[in-house]
Design a protein around this motif. Sequence first.
Motif, short mmCIF file in Angstrom:
data_model
loop_
_atom_site.label_atom_id
_atom_site.label_comp_id
_atom_site.label_asym_id
_atom_site.label_seq_id
_atom_site.Cartn_x
_atom_site.Cartn_y
_atom_site.Cartn_z
N GLY A 14 0.82 -1.21 0.00
CA GLY A 14 0.00 0.00 0.00
C GLY A 14 0.85 1.26 0.00
N SER A 15 0.37 2.27 -0.76
CA SER A 15 1.09 3.54 -0.88
C SER A 15 0.30 4.68 -0.27
CB SER A 15 1.35 3.84 -2.36
OG SER A 15 0.10 4.00 -3.02
N GLY A 16 -0.67 4.36 0.61
CA GLY A 16 -1.47 5.41 1.26
C GLY A 16 -0.67 6.10 2.36
N THR A 18 -0.33 5.56 5.47
CA THR A 18 0.43 4.71 6.40
C THR A 18 1.57 3.99 5.69
OG1 THR A 18 -1.14 2.87 6.12
CG2 THR A 18 -1.55 4.39 7.94
N GLY A 19 1.31 3.48 4.48
CA GLY A 19 2.36 2.77 3.74
C GLY A 19 3.51 3.70 3.40
N VAL A 38 -1.65 -1.47 -5.89
CA VAL A 38 -2.39 -1.49 -7.15
C VAL A 38 -2.09 -0.17 -7.88
CG1 VAL A 38 -4.66 -1.65 -8.22
CG2 VAL A 38 -4.10 -3.06 -6.22
N GLY A 39 -2.23 0.96 -7.17
CA GLY A 39 -1.63 2.20 -7.63
C GLY A 39 -2.27 2.87 -8.85
N GLY A 123 -7.63 12.20 -1.49
CA GLY A 123 -8.82 13.02 -1.32
C GLY A 123 -9.01 13.51 0.10
N TRP A 124 -8.08 13.16 1.00
CA TRP A 124 -8.35 13.50 2.41
C TRP A 124 -8.36 15.01 2.60
CZ3 TRP A 124 -4.69 13.83 7.04
CH2 TRP A 124 -3.43 14.29 6.68
N GLY A 127 -6.96 17.26 7.63
CA GLY A 127 -7.12 17.64 9.04
C GLY A 127 -6.24 16.76 9.92
N VAL A 265 -2.25 -7.68 -3.61
CA VAL A 265 -1.81 -8.73 -2.69
C VAL A 265 -3.03 -9.47 -2.17
CG1 VAL A 265 -0.72 -9.13 -0.44
CG2 VAL A 265 0.29 -7.51 -2.06
N GLY A 300 -4.94 -0.33 4.19
CA GLY A 300 -6.22 0.21 4.65
C GLY A 300 -6.87 -0.87 5.52
N ILE A 307 -6.76 -9.52 3.62
CA ILE A 307 -5.51 -10.27 3.44
C ILE A 307 -5.27 -11.21 4.63
CG2 ILE A 307 -2.98 -10.03 3.24
CD1 ILE A 307 -3.53 -7.34 1.77
N ASP A 510 -1.40 0.04 9.41
CA ASP A 510 -2.56 0.94 9.29
C ASP A 510 -3.35 0.95 10.60
OD1 ASP A 510 -4.13 -1.40 9.22
OD2 ASP A 510 -3.92 -1.53 7.04
N THR A 523 -5.98 10.31 10.90
CA THR A 523 -4.91 9.97 9.96
C THR A 523 -3.52 10.40 10.43
OG1 THR A 523 -6.54 10.08 8.24
CG2 THR A 523 -4.27 10.06 7.51
C1 LIG Z 1 -12.72 12.78 1.16
C2 LIG Z 1 -11.92 12.33 2.35
C3 LIG Z 1 -11.60 13.24 3.35
C4 LIG Z 1 -10.85 12.82 4.45
N1 LIG Z 1 -10.46 13.75 5.36
C5 LIG Z 1 -9.71 13.39 6.40
C6 LIG Z 1 -9.22 14.38 7.30
O1 LIG Z 1 -9.39 15.59 7.11
N2 LIG Z 1 -8.51 13.97 8.37
C7 LIG Z 1 -8.26 12.66 8.60
O2 LIG Z 1 -7.64 12.35 9.63
N3 LIG Z 1 -8.65 11.70 7.72
C8 LIG Z 1 -9.37 12.03 6.63
N4 LIG Z 1 -9.75 11.08 5.73
C9 LIG Z 1 -9.39 9.68 5.98
C10 LIG Z 1 -7.98 9.37 5.45
O3 LIG Z 1 -7.94 9.58 4.07
C11 LIG Z 1 -7.63 7.90 5.74
O4 LIG Z 1 -7.71 7.68 7.14
C12 LIG Z 1 -6.21 7.56 5.33
O5 LIG Z 1 -5.93 8.00 4.03
C13 LIG Z 1 -6.00 6.05 5.42
O6 LIG Z 1 -4.70 5.73 4.99
P1 LIG Z 1 -4.21 4.23 4.89
O7 LIG Z 1 -2.81 4.26 4.45
O8 LIG Z 1 -4.50 3.53 6.17
O9 LIG Z 1 -5.15 3.51 3.82
P2 LIG Z 1 -5.54 3.83 2.30
O10 LIG Z 1 -5.48 5.26 2.03
O11 LIG Z 1 -6.81 3.10 2.09
O12 LIG Z 1 -4.40 3.16 1.43
C14 LIG Z 1 -4.40 1.81 1.11
C15 LIG Z 1 -3.32 1.55 0.08
O13 LIG Z 1 -3.18 0.15 -0.05
C16 LIG Z 1 -3.33 -0.24 -1.39
N5 LIG Z 1 -4.00 -1.55 -1.34
C17 LIG Z 1 -5.18 -1.87 -0.75
N6 LIG Z 1 -5.40 -3.19 -0.85
C18 LIG Z 1 -4.34 -3.70 -1.50
C19 LIG Z 1 -3.97 -5.01 -1.90
N7 LIG Z 1 -4.74 -6.06 -1.62
N8 LIG Z 1 -2.82 -5.18 -2.57
C20 LIG Z 1 -2.00 -4.13 -2.85
N9 LIG Z 1 -2.29 -2.86 -2.49
C21 LIG Z 1 -3.44 -2.66 -1.82
C22 LIG Z 1 -4.12 0.85 -2.08
O14 LIG Z 1 -3.79 0.93 -3.45
C23 LIG Z 1 -3.64 2.08 -1.31
O15 LIG Z 1 -2.43 2.55 -1.87
C24 LIG Z 1 -10.47 11.46 4.59
C25 LIG Z 1 -10.77 10.56 3.57
C26 LIG Z 1 -11.46 10.99 2.45
C27 LIG Z 1 -11.70 10.01 1.33
#
Ligand SMILES: Cc1cc2nc3c(=O)[nH]c(=O)nc-3n(C[C@H](O)[C@H](O)[C@H](O)COP(=O)(O)OP(=O)(O)OC[C@H]3O[C@@H](n4cnc5c(N)ncnc54)[C@H](O)[C@@H]3O)c2cc1C
Length: 540
Positions: A14-16, A18-19, A38-39, A123-124, A127, A265, A300, A307, A510, A523
Amino acid sequence: MSLTAETTDYIVVGSGCTGAIAAQTLVEAGAKVLMLDVGKQDNKYKPLIPDKDFLTIRETDQQQYRYLLGENFEAIPWGNIKTGTHLTPPRQFMLDLVDRYLQVDSENFSPLESLAYGGLGNGWGVGCYVFSKPELEKIGLDKIKMMSAYKTVSARIGISGAKDDASPYTIGELDNYQAEFEIDANAKSIYKRYLKKKQTLNKKDFFLGKPALAILTKDLGERKKIAYNDMEFYSDRDQSAYRPWITVEELKKHPNFTYISDSLVTEFTENSDRVRVKAINTNTNEKVSYTSKKLLLASGVLGTARIVLRSFQSEDKQLPLLCNPYGYIPCLQPTMLGREIERHKMGFAQLSLFHDPNQQNFDIAMASIYSYRSLMLFRLIKESPLNFVDGRIFMKYFLSGIVVMGIHHPETSSNGKYLHLNRSETAITGDKLKINYQLSDLEKQTITQKENDYIWAMQTLGCYALKRVNPGYGSSIHYAGTLPFNEQNTAYTLAPTGRLNGTHSVYVADGSGFKYLPAKGLTFSLMANAHLVAESALTE
Ligand SMILES: Cc1cc2nc3c(=O)[nH]c(=O)nc-3n(C[C@H](O)[C@H](O)[C@H](O)COP(=O)(O)OP(=O)(O)OC[C@H]3O[C@@H](n4cnc5c(N)ncnc54)[C@H](O)[C@@H]3O)c2cc1C
């Protein structure tokens, strides 16, 4: 066909948010890291968006309908308001392939997941909130380690904040933040009224101030300070708002780091010194596997649950689920009606209003106050009871006085909130995530009462509620708690270091371990925890 590919020290899935942070910590420590993702990326709208402010674009760009309304009218939500209806056309790529690979079966919960490069962080609302000591304790996190991790993450991503009545709930004890950002006329008017009515509001435990946001008010490396062009939800051109792909792009310059996209994955298996990760190539549907010494899942919370459940072959195993209840209330500030629309403003939250009845910075509610313009304009016109031409003229007058308050409520685990993996003949992965989410009557009553309190507070601040909108369960997009932190070596839980109990080399970076969700956005704390998990994976 099955291929066996790369071998490395650490695999990060994952590249979000946390990743990206976990991978950065590993790479900076000299480890060899492979990121599997997936990206998906937006190649359609990005090149069309000019480097201009929203009003200038409205006045001059002949192509504007393509990215503001969307070539398929993506900006106009048809049917009910639901999770993610506020994503602009240039952000809709965040949802690509989700229906195909992340199938969900639920009657009462509608999550937003992403398989994009940078995940939901594209899109976050940026905050950022430092959680208080009692909040961190209830989540299962160490306060001293987290304070240091917040500082590390703040230095990396750049956060602007202010010292005001809200700062105990926003920046807390953080000391390395940038100067505060400018608020718009709508917010200035609310804040001025707050200073006049402060005693009345504080007596009822309401505290107003600026949120801490991951936006730059001073250049940071190649990233530019905010230009206040109100295009933050459309374009990342100046990179003033933090997006996780910015970190991954930096990591790609490093010889220790490899990024592989189009890799979904599916599961992992462990032997004594290696972990094998199985993936599907999303272009060819070929199965590929990778091996490493350690694996960090940052896919996420819902993605990681899939997984882990597959890897343990645990169909029917129920995991708990947390998601902040969320609703929003559009309000009208009559004193602002008919004002000229400002050119110099930004689209993120302008103010945060906290309700802290116990004055302990614990179990509080939080409202973010927006004066939407670029993001909501087309939706508001569509919702207007007038025809399009009259609606447009009316909205021109009306828009300057519209304030939207989004209220988040704290969330604890309970029996009615859980998920499990069901077999599915039709799904490419062979399964669907079945989610059940129900609030107790007491939780529902508390939420309604809290909304009433907020409506009163906004009225005191000169803003009158137009209606309550309930976008449904799952709509806060704050998910956690599926593999709760646990110091015993219990299955389907995480050790405090983030290691998946029952494994010796699999870590979860995550929010799966968080046992409680404060109403404040999670976040920033997810990223701080991801940094700590990566440090544990380096040393354990
Ligand atoms: C419109 C919007 C507004 C928001 N505003 C806020 C805010 O103001 N403040 C706040 O604290 N939070 C906010 N959030 C929430 C915040 O975006 C998330 O909490 C945070 O981005 C989560 O990050 P993550 O790395 O845990 O997961 P994700 O962002 O879900 O990243 C998951 C990554 O894993 C990859 N992935 C998933 N499954 C697989 C797999 N099986 N194999 C390979 N890759 C995979 C995806 O491609 C992705 O790169 C908001 C969210 C949105 C959509």
